[in-house]
Design a protein around this motif. Sequence first.
Motif, PDB file in Angstrom:
ATOM      1  N   PHE A 114      -7.663  12.775 -14.364  1.00  0.00           N
ATOM      2  CA  PHE A 114      -7.494  11.537 -15.125  1.00  0.00           C
ATOM      3  C   PHE A 114      -7.345  10.394 -14.125  1.00  0.00           C
ATOM      4  N   THR A 115      -8.339   9.534 -14.059  1.00  0.00           N
ATOM      5  CA  THR A 115      -8.349   8.398 -13.140  1.00  0.00           C
ATOM      6  C   THR A 115      -8.538   7.106 -13.924  1.00  0.00           C
ATOM      7  N   ILE A 116      -8.485   5.990 -13.230  1.00  0.00           N
ATOM      8  CA  ILE A 116      -8.814   4.724 -13.888  1.00  0.00           C
ATOM      9  C   ILE A 116     -10.243   4.755 -14.394  1.00  0.00           C
ATOM     10  N   ARG A 162      -5.844   7.527   1.305  1.00  0.00           N
ATOM     11  CA  ARG A 162      -4.569   7.381   0.609  1.00  0.00           C
ATOM     12  C   ARG A 162      -4.627   6.169  -0.329  1.00  0.00           C
ATOM     13  N   GLY A 163      -5.259   5.098   0.135  1.00  0.00           N
ATOM     14  CA  GLY A 163      -5.436   3.945  -0.743  1.00  0.00           C
ATOM     15  C   GLY A 163      -6.306   4.277  -1.941  1.00  0.00           C
ATOM     16  N   MET A 164      -7.393   5.022  -1.708  1.00  0.00           N
ATOM     17  CA  MET A 164      -8.266   5.436  -2.807  1.00  0.00           C
ATOM     18  C   MET A 164      -7.512   6.290  -3.814  1.00  0.00           C
ATOM     19  N   GLU A 165      -6.688   7.189  -3.329  1.00  0.00           N
ATOM     20  CA  GLU A 165      -5.863   8.031  -4.193  1.00  0.00           C
ATOM     21  C   GLU A 165      -4.960   7.165  -5.064  1.00  0.00           C
ATOM     22  N   ALA A 166      -4.271   6.214  -4.442  1.00  0.00           N
ATOM     23  CA  ALA A 166      -3.336   5.362  -5.173  1.00  0.00           C
ATOM     24  C   ALA A 166      -4.045   4.525  -6.232  1.00  0.00           C
ATOM     25  N   ILE A 167      -5.195   3.987  -5.880  1.00  0.00           N
ATOM     26  CA  ILE A 167      -5.909   3.084  -6.780  1.00  0.00           C
ATOM     27  C   ILE A 167      -6.543   3.844  -7.939  1.00  0.00           C
ATOM     28  N   THR A 168      -7.235   4.939  -7.650  1.00  0.00           N
ATOM     29  CA  THR A 168      -7.978   5.638  -8.700  1.00  0.00           C
ATOM     30  C   THR A 168      -7.069   6.488  -9.579  1.00  0.00           C
ATOM     31  N   LEU A 169      -6.079   7.152  -8.984  1.00  0.00           N
ATOM     32  CA  LEU A 169      -5.189   8.020  -9.745  1.00  0.00           C
ATOM     33  C   LEU A 169      -3.929   7.306 -10.197  1.00  0.00           C
ATOM     34  N   GLN A 229       0.264  -0.727  -5.016  1.00  0.00           N
ATOM     35  CA  GLN A 229      -1.168  -0.544  -5.230  1.00  0.00           C
ATOM     36  C   GLN A 229      -1.476   0.099  -6.568  1.00  0.00           C
ATOM     37  N   ILE A 230      -0.637   1.046  -6.971  1.00  0.00           N
ATOM     38  CA  ILE A 230      -0.915   1.809  -8.188  1.00  0.00           C
ATOM     39  C   ILE A 230      -0.797   0.961  -9.441  1.00  0.00           C
ATOM     40  N   ASP A 231      -0.235  -0.255  -9.330  1.00  0.00           N
ATOM     41  CA  ASP A 231       0.014  -1.094 -10.505  1.00  0.00           C
ATOM     42  C   ASP A 231      -1.098  -2.087 -10.803  1.00  0.00           C
ATOM     43  N   VAL A 232      -2.020  -2.286  -9.875  1.00  0.00           N
ATOM     44  CA  VAL A 232      -2.986  -3.380 -10.022  1.00  0.00           C
ATOM     45  C   VAL A 232      -3.936  -3.143 -11.196  1.00  0.00           C
ATOM     46  N   PHE A 233      -4.480  -1.940 -11.328  1.00  0.00           N
ATOM     47  CA  PHE A 233      -5.407  -1.714 -12.437  1.00  0.00           C
ATOM     48  C   PHE A 233      -4.709  -1.614 -13.790  1.00  0.00           C
ATOM     49  N   PRO A 234      -3.538  -0.989 -13.928  1.00  0.00           N
ATOM     50  CA  PRO A 234      -2.815  -1.099 -15.194  1.00  0.00           C
ATOM     51  C   PRO A 234      -2.531  -2.552 -15.578  1.00  0.00           C
ATOM     52  N   THR A 235      -2.306  -3.415 -14.583  1.00  0.00           N
ATOM     53  CA  THR A 235      -2.119  -4.833 -14.861  1.00  0.00           C
ATOM     54  C   THR A 235      -3.406  -5.445 -15.404  1.00  0.00           C
ATOM     55  N   LEU A 236      -4.539  -5.096 -14.803  1.00  0.00           N
ATOM     56  CA  LEU A 236      -5.826  -5.593 -15.293  1.00  0.00           C
ATOM     57  C   LEU A 236      -6.077  -5.135 -16.725  1.00  0.00           C
ATOM     58  N   PHE A 237      -5.801  -3.868 -17.016  1.00  0.00           N
ATOM     59  CA  PHE A 237      -6.023  -3.360 -18.377  1.00  0.00           C
ATOM     60  C   PHE A 237      -5.184  -4.148 -19.381  1.00  0.00           C
ATOM     61  N   SER A 238      -3.983  -4.531 -18.981  1.00  0.00           N
ATOM     62  CA  SER A 238      -3.122  -5.333 -19.854  1.00  0.00           C
ATOM     63  C   SER A 238      -3.699  -6.737 -20.042  1.00  0.00           C
ATOM     64  N   LEU A 239      -4.195  -7.321 -18.963  1.00  0.00           N
ATOM     65  CA  LEU A 239      -4.798  -8.651 -19.058  1.00  0.00           C
ATOM     66  C   LEU A 239      -6.003  -8.661 -19.994  1.00  0.00           C
ATOM     67  N   LEU A 240      -6.722  -7.530 -20.035  1.00  0.00           N
ATOM     68  CA  LEU A 240      -7.911  -7.435 -20.891  1.00  0.00           C
ATOM     69  C   LEU A 240      -7.546  -7.007 -22.308  1.00  0.00           C
ATOM     70  N   ALA A 263       0.849  -1.190   0.000  1.00  0.00           N
ATOM     71  CA  ALA A 263       0.000   0.000   0.000  1.00  0.00           C
ATOM     72  C   ALA A 263       0.885   1.241   0.000  1.00  0.00           C
ATOM     73  N   THR A 264       0.352   2.332  -0.538  1.00  0.00           N
ATOM     74  CA  THR A 264       1.144   3.560  -0.575  1.00  0.00           C
ATOM     75  C   THR A 264       1.057   4.350   0.715  1.00  0.00           C
ATOM     76  N   GLY A 265       0.038   4.077   1.537  1.00  0.00           N
ATOM     77  CA  GLY A 265      -0.154   4.901   2.726  1.00  0.00           C
ATOM     78  C   GLY A 265      -0.799   4.158   3.862  1.00  0.00           C
ATOM     79  N   THR A 266      -1.320   4.924   4.804  1.00  0.00           N
ATOM     80  CA  THR A 266      -1.815   4.351   6.052  1.00  0.00           C
ATOM     81  C   THR A 266      -3.280   4.686   6.318  1.00  0.00           C
ATOM     82  N   ARG A 267      -3.964   5.272   5.317  1.00  0.00           N
ATOM     83  CA  ARG A 267      -5.366   5.636   5.500  1.00  0.00           C
ATOM     84  C   ARG A 267      -6.166   5.252   4.268  1.00  0.00           C
ATOM     85  N   THR A 268      -7.486   5.128   4.453  1.00  0.00           N
ATOM     86  CA  THR A 268      -8.361   4.745   3.352  1.00  0.00           C
ATOM     87  C   THR A 268      -8.257   5.724   2.195  1.00  0.00           C
TER      88      THR A 268
END
Length: 662
Positions: free
Chosen positions: A359-361, A332-339, A553-564, A325-330
């Motif tokens: 520009f978000t996922i 911060r996780g939302m920031e990392a995942i969406t942005l 955390q920031i890599d999970v959705f770019p990985t999904l986009f590649s899988l698709l 995870a990039t941080g210690t709060r919800t």
Amino acid sequence: MLIPRLFPSRFRLLGYFISIFLVLSSLVRIALLIWSFSNVDTSLFKLGNTLLIGFLYDIGTVSFFALPYGLYLLLFPKKWVGSVVDKGVTYFAYTLGLIIFMFSFLAEFTFWEEFQRRFNFIAVDYLVYTYEVVSNINESYPIPLLVGIILVFVIALIVLTKRKGIFKTTFTSTNTFRQKLVPFVVIVVIAAIFGLFVKNESAEFSENRYNNELAKTGIYSFFAAFQNNELSYTDFYKTLPVSEAFSKLQSQFVANGDQLKFPNKNSIYRTITAKDTVPAQKPNVIFICIESLSAEFLKTLGGEDFTPHLDALAEESLFFTNVFATGTRTVRGMEAITLSIPPTPGRSIVKRKNNQELFTIGQVFKEQGYSRNFFYGGDGYFDNMNTFFGGNGFDIIDRGRGFLLDASVKTKRTNIEDDEVTFENAWGVADVDIYSKVIKEADKAHETGTPFFDFVMTTSNHRPFTFPDGKIDVPSGTIREGGVKYTDYAIHEFLEKAKKKPWFKNTVFVIMSDHCASSAGRQELDVKNYHIPAFIYNVQGVPSQKIDKLASQIDVFPTLFSLLNWTYDSNLFGRDILTMKPSEERAFIGNYRKLGLLKDDKVMVLGVQKKANFYSWERATNELMPLPEDASFLKETISYYQVADYLFSNGGLQLKTVVLDN
């Protein structure tokens, strides 16, 4: 006490008040020290410095409280001393001050239990969201007992003060203006020194985080956080020439095969081309963001046996074992995942101004023809979630009792109605209830034929750890283990129900934690307490496997986009984990002041005052061992964080800048 004797008779009560604060604050520090004794550096020098620095901060803190009453004592006419007005003001001020002190001291213990820190910006945020926080405290602690303890102590101190004749001395004083001026000037000087020249971080004299936190004073830390919840990267952290920082990141993206759209600009906007020749998939995507699920809770990651269903799911998924995870709060996780961005210093972008139309996922999903929904079991005004997600194109599904904080946000909003709720606590409905709502909305979306992306934020694995009875073998509202087990149970129930739906076969489930259950440790950054599980489940044609590559955390959705097999334009920092070379593996970890880059079990930590420390991370012991500075590693670290901050601060994350204007 010595301090009251240093003041003339008119200031005797104020001196006694200062003494009480210094004694009680020292006792709190000693109690917290004993509580965390195994994590504290107990060498005589470090322990002595901890207590001495702490005492000096106590003096600075109480000077701010003493200042207004000291001014009153100085200017109040001598002929009215001891009058009804004088007594009324004095008793009120003394009582209020004692209540504030006693409340803050008691609150420090509950805050330390949760975060192992003095008050920080989290406490400031909690003051804003009083409904959730007060409800949570009420469900977690015996409030009547705590209030009773505060009142008993306050009354006892007032009675003791009266019996010692201190009120009488104050009300019968004949001190001249000159006699009163001396103590007042002393108070002003101390307050001025601490207000103008002493920063909260000045207490951080040690490499041991616990010693640093104990050397602080809770109330002082609270107001410091209130003033400094946003930090300028360029003012406080090491920097490179802007063009050099961008060049370093651009070269990495180009080496990965990405095509920069504006290679001569300060931009990372680029086209990512699908590497497979097979057609792109466009399944529904349901993302479950799990509250506070540390890797240590999963047996398959070497932890406790709390999550049998998730452990089983790991065998059926792309299971990422080395994600941080990039941080210690919800937020911060939302920031990392969406942005898909490294953490910026200070508060999360989710809570900042100018955080809409970024520009978000979600933009990537939109370009692929998806609808986008944000589900939250509580009131999404909390932590600015509705404004952030609504302002970035998501429809909102929440409890519906609050409002969007920004009236300019125009988005569809759906309530979770009372008859859809079987259990609810301070933070929101039980996980089973939010999942039931997700299924209901998925059924509706399936009928339209439009693929959907759902971002689902859970709440059950959060203090007070209450949930429906009879679901797991731990009583509701007792320990965190119960929250973890119920979280695991609820996900299993959700997936079992989803499997019976016609849309299941064409739906991918992404499951990942927002942050760990605790970030506390002795080090600058406690690396182990950023380790989280991540799953991508039910991608057609992709066999299950465990992925051990170090990632963020920031890599999970770019990985999904590649899988698709998507070709898309991106302004995201994240990379496809599956194609990372060993030299490219890295993770970003941080808190609101420390920014870290983890590579090859080495960590570079950027700090305020333009500091940088380099360590070797010993995984077995979770210790950070100092290393000589590595100039190349340092520049890479700076480039990530400086570019992230530059883009946000200069509008480089805005859609109109990234996409529309170009």
